[in-house]
Scaffold this motif. Structure first.
Motif, PDB file in Angstrom:
ATOM      1  N   LEU A  16      24.730 -12.036 -20.759  1.00 18.25           N
ATOM      2  CA  LEU A  16      24.949 -10.902 -19.879  1.00 18.25           C
ATOM      3  C   LEU A  16      26.446 -10.629 -19.802  1.00 18.25           C
ATOM      4  O   LEU A  16      27.259 -11.555 -19.754  1.00 18.25           O
ATOM      5  CB  LEU A  16      24.409 -11.189 -18.467  1.00 18.25           C
ATOM      6  N   ASP A  17      26.832  -9.376 -19.799  1.00 17.91           N
ATOM      7  CA  ASP A  17      28.232  -8.981 -19.659  1.00 17.91           C
ATOM      8  C   ASP A  17      28.437  -8.383 -18.280  1.00 17.91           C
ATOM      9  O   ASP A  17      27.644  -7.556 -17.826  1.00 17.91           O
ATOM     10  CB  ASP A  17      28.613  -7.946 -20.720  1.00 17.91           C
ATOM     11  N   PHE A  18      29.518  -8.793 -17.606  1.00 17.49           N
ATOM     12  CA  PHE A  18      29.786  -8.331 -16.251  1.00 17.49           C
ATOM     13  C   PHE A  18      31.208  -7.790 -16.129  1.00 17.49           C
ATOM     14  O   PHE A  18      32.142  -8.314 -16.748  1.00 17.49           O
ATOM     15  CB  PHE A  18      29.641  -9.478 -15.235  1.00 17.49           C
ATOM     16  N   ARG A  19      31.359  -6.753 -15.312  1.00 18.39           N
ATOM     17  CA  ARG A  19      32.671  -6.315 -14.827  1.00 18.39           C
ATOM     18  C   ARG A  19      32.745  -6.696 -13.361  1.00 18.39           C
ATOM     19  O   ARG A  19      31.854  -6.374 -12.575  1.00 18.39           O
ATOM     20  CB  ARG A  19      32.837  -4.800 -14.974  1.00 18.39           C
ATOM     21  N   LEU A  20      33.809  -7.383 -12.991  1.00 18.43           N
ATOM     22  CA  LEU A  20      33.978  -7.874 -11.617  1.00 18.43           C
ATOM     23  C   LEU A  20      35.104  -7.125 -10.922  1.00 18.43           C
ATOM     24  O   LEU A  20      36.192  -6.965 -11.482  1.00 18.43           O
ATOM     25  CB  LEU A  20      34.287  -9.373 -11.631  1.00 18.43           C
ATOM     26  N   SER A  21      34.843  -6.680  -9.696  1.00 14.95           N
ATOM     27  CA  SER A  21      35.866  -6.070  -8.847  1.00 14.95           C
ATOM     28  C   SER A  21      35.839  -6.771  -7.498  1.00 14.95           C
ATOM     29  O   SER A  21      34.780  -6.896  -6.874  1.00 14.95           O
ATOM     30  CB  SER A  21      35.590  -4.569  -8.658  1.00 14.95           C
ATOM     31  N   THR A  22      36.999  -7.275  -7.060  1.00 14.30           N
ATOM     32  CA  THR A  22      37.087  -7.926  -5.757  1.00 14.30           C
ATOM     33  C   THR A  22      37.933  -7.084  -4.810  1.00 14.30           C
ATOM     34  O   THR A  22      38.838  -6.366  -5.236  1.00 14.30           O
ATOM     35  CB  THR A  22      37.694  -9.333  -5.857  1.00 14.30           C
ATOM     36  N   LEU A  23      37.629  -7.193  -3.519  1.00 20.34           N
ATOM     37  CA  LEU A  23      38.322  -6.411  -2.495  1.00 20.34           C
ATOM     38  C   LEU A  23      38.486  -7.255  -1.238  1.00 20.34           C
ATOM     39  O   LEU A  23      37.498  -7.793  -0.721  1.00 20.34           O
ATOM     40  CB  LEU A  23      37.518  -5.150  -2.157  1.00 20.34           C
ATOM     41  N   PRO A  24      39.724  -7.413  -0.730  1.00 20.03           N
ATOM     42  CA  PRO A  24      39.903  -8.191   0.500  1.00 20.03           C
ATOM     43  C   PRO A  24      39.385  -7.443   1.728  1.00 20.03           C
ATOM     44  O   PRO A  24      39.547  -6.226   1.836  1.00 20.03           O
ATOM     45  CB  PRO A  24      41.423  -8.378   0.577  1.00 20.03           C
TER      46      PRO A  24
END
Length: 474
Positions: free
Chosen positions: A208-216
């Motif tokens: 599986l391929d994932f794009r990760l975005s994090t936000l505080p």
């Protein structure tokens, strides 16, 4: 003792003792689809399904301190081997320790290695389970949202968010840190947003391929994972939802030697799949096709695909300038974002190239004023623009709807176990504008109502997607 014959004919006799010696690495090996076959003081022979599986070799070399000798094994045989020697893995779905509704003790969150060190195996198992559930439900996005008492999990399925069992608060930071490690992000930086990507193999599943975005946030870091369906496109324009007239119009436009074709709509409206389907239709040995994408969502054999990288100055405009020196026939530009990319796309479309791109507008007619706002001249639009397609995705009525009830509240409520709230899957609705030929064209609402009349979707779903005010061009 089990005998294995590698692809090169070499025979390995495998003892369960070897597998048990490396239990602390089991979750890693299963994820990377690898298995130890033999070892001595200096070397471990590691079965892999591809000699390019360097990640597994590097990971096991680091953990063992030994040289890794990869041994090629058929994927099916390797999966069977892992299943045969792996002890029963903890079933995260059935284990209360991971979830917020149960009392939780810190000691229960850890397993210990042979050296008595704390292991991240519970977190790995939890993420593996979340990814498998997302894959099973065909989710496009996974949301991990910090709350006061737990980490909320939601999947976006067919464009609608669906709540999943929440994760215990004591595991929240470790889950986010694990994701950041996978995506090679800075786990110590929790004040700024970060973006990354990674590949993951769930237990006995494909990559599986994932794009990760994090936000505080004040309650901790929020993470959103976009599940990338990096598989060949085999859709036809009919399967996307285009009617006979629209199929004829897009095929006519794609047959032209030069010009610009634009696909418009908001994020998540299916623009990328429309472009990939068009590229698959065009993909012939006599055509040189180049793409500039952010990101490359689906790999297409026979097409030169390039990833935008703004951090090093490799933006759409720079790539397009380079493409024009590479003798392409067809160019796909992921998005027209600014004045420079708009000007270059129009220039390419007027100098012997067929150009496909996207633009963020609400409907097809709005594409022309948007190009003018970006500094493109009216005569350039008149000379280059072949077709504008505006689109949305609406949920399709479940084929078992009568048996499910008119609206099921969850997957469990559907007697066939196949839909959510009476819907399963999505289909495109399209508005086509041919600037040189059309004076009258249907609106998106009219296109959607055609799907309602055919029984493909219903009025409630059309109103949800397009809003209550359906009198305009939307």
């Amino acid at each position: 003792m089990k005998e294995i014959i590698a692809s090169n004919g070499e025979v390995f006799e495998i003892s369960p003792h070897l597998w048990q010696q490396n239990q602390q690495q089991q979750s890693l090996l299963i994820r990377y689809l690898a298995c130890p076959l033999r070892e001595n003081e200096q070397t471990i022979w590691l079965a892999v399904d591809s000699l390019n599986n360097l990640a597994a070799c590097d990971a096991f070399s680091f953990l063992s301190g030994k040289v890794i000798e990869p041994v090629l094994l058929a994927a099916d045989e390797l999966k069977a081997l892992l299943q045969a020697f792996s002890p029963q893995a903890l079933n995260v779905e059935e284990s209360p320790v991971f979830y917020a509704q149960q009392p939780l003790h810190e000691d229960a969150l850890h397993t210990e290695t042979a050296q008595g060190q704390k292991s991240d195996e519970p977190v790995i198992q939890l993420l593996n389970n979340i990814f498998e559930n997302a894959q099973r439900q065909q989710a496009s996005d996974i949301h991990l949202e910090p709350q006061a008492q737990h980490l909320q999990v939601r999947f976006r399925v067919d464009g609608v968010l669906q709540t999943q069992p929440p994760i215990a608060l004591a595991l929240a930071s470790r889950v986010i840190s694990r994701l950041k490690l996978l995506a090679k992000l800075d786990i110590s930086e929790m004040r700024l947003p970060q973006d990354g990507r990674f590949q993951f193999k769930t237990t006995f599943s494909d990559r599986l391929d994932f794009r990760l975005s994090t936000l505080p946030t004040p309650l901790g870091e929020k993470a959103v994972l976009r599940v990338q369906q990096n598989t060949p496109v085999q859709f036809s324009f009919a399967e996307l939802g285009m009617n006979n007239t629209q199929q004829k119009q897009i095929k006519t436009a794609l047959s032209q030697p030069q010009g610009l074709i634009l696909v418009t709509g908001p994020t998540g409206s299916g623009k990328s799949i429309t472009l990939y389907t068009a590229l698959s239709h065009l993909n012939r040995p006599e055509k040189h096709i180049m793409t500039a994408e952010d990101p490359i969502e689906i790999a297409l054999s026979g097409i030169i695909q390039t990833q935008v990288n703004p951090q090093i100055g490799l933006d759409f405009s720079r790539l397009l300038r380079t493409f024009l020196r590479q003798d392409p026939d067809i160019i796909m530009l992921g998005e027209i974002r600014d004045e420079e990319s708009a000007a270059m796309a129009l220039r390419a479309a007027q100098t012997g190239h067929l150009v496909l791109s996207t633009l963020h507008t609400n409907d097809a007619p709005s594409a022309i004023p948007r190009l003018l706002q970006l500094g493109v001249k009216q005569h350039e639009i008149d000379n280059a623009l072949l077709l504008v397609i505006a689109q949305r995705l609406v949920r399709k009525c479940c084929e078992h709807r009568q048996k499910c009830g008119e609206k099921s509240e969850s997957f469990a409520d559907c007697t066939q176990g196949s839909c959510h709230q009476g819907y399963k899957g999505r289909v495109g609705i399209y508005q086509f504008l041919q600037p040189h030929f059309q004076l009258d064209f249907p609106t998106l609402h009219q296109a959607a109502m055609e799907k309602v009349e055919q029984g493909i979707t219903d009025l409630a779903e059309v109103q949800r997607m397009l809003g209550q005010d359906n009198g305009g061009s939307q």
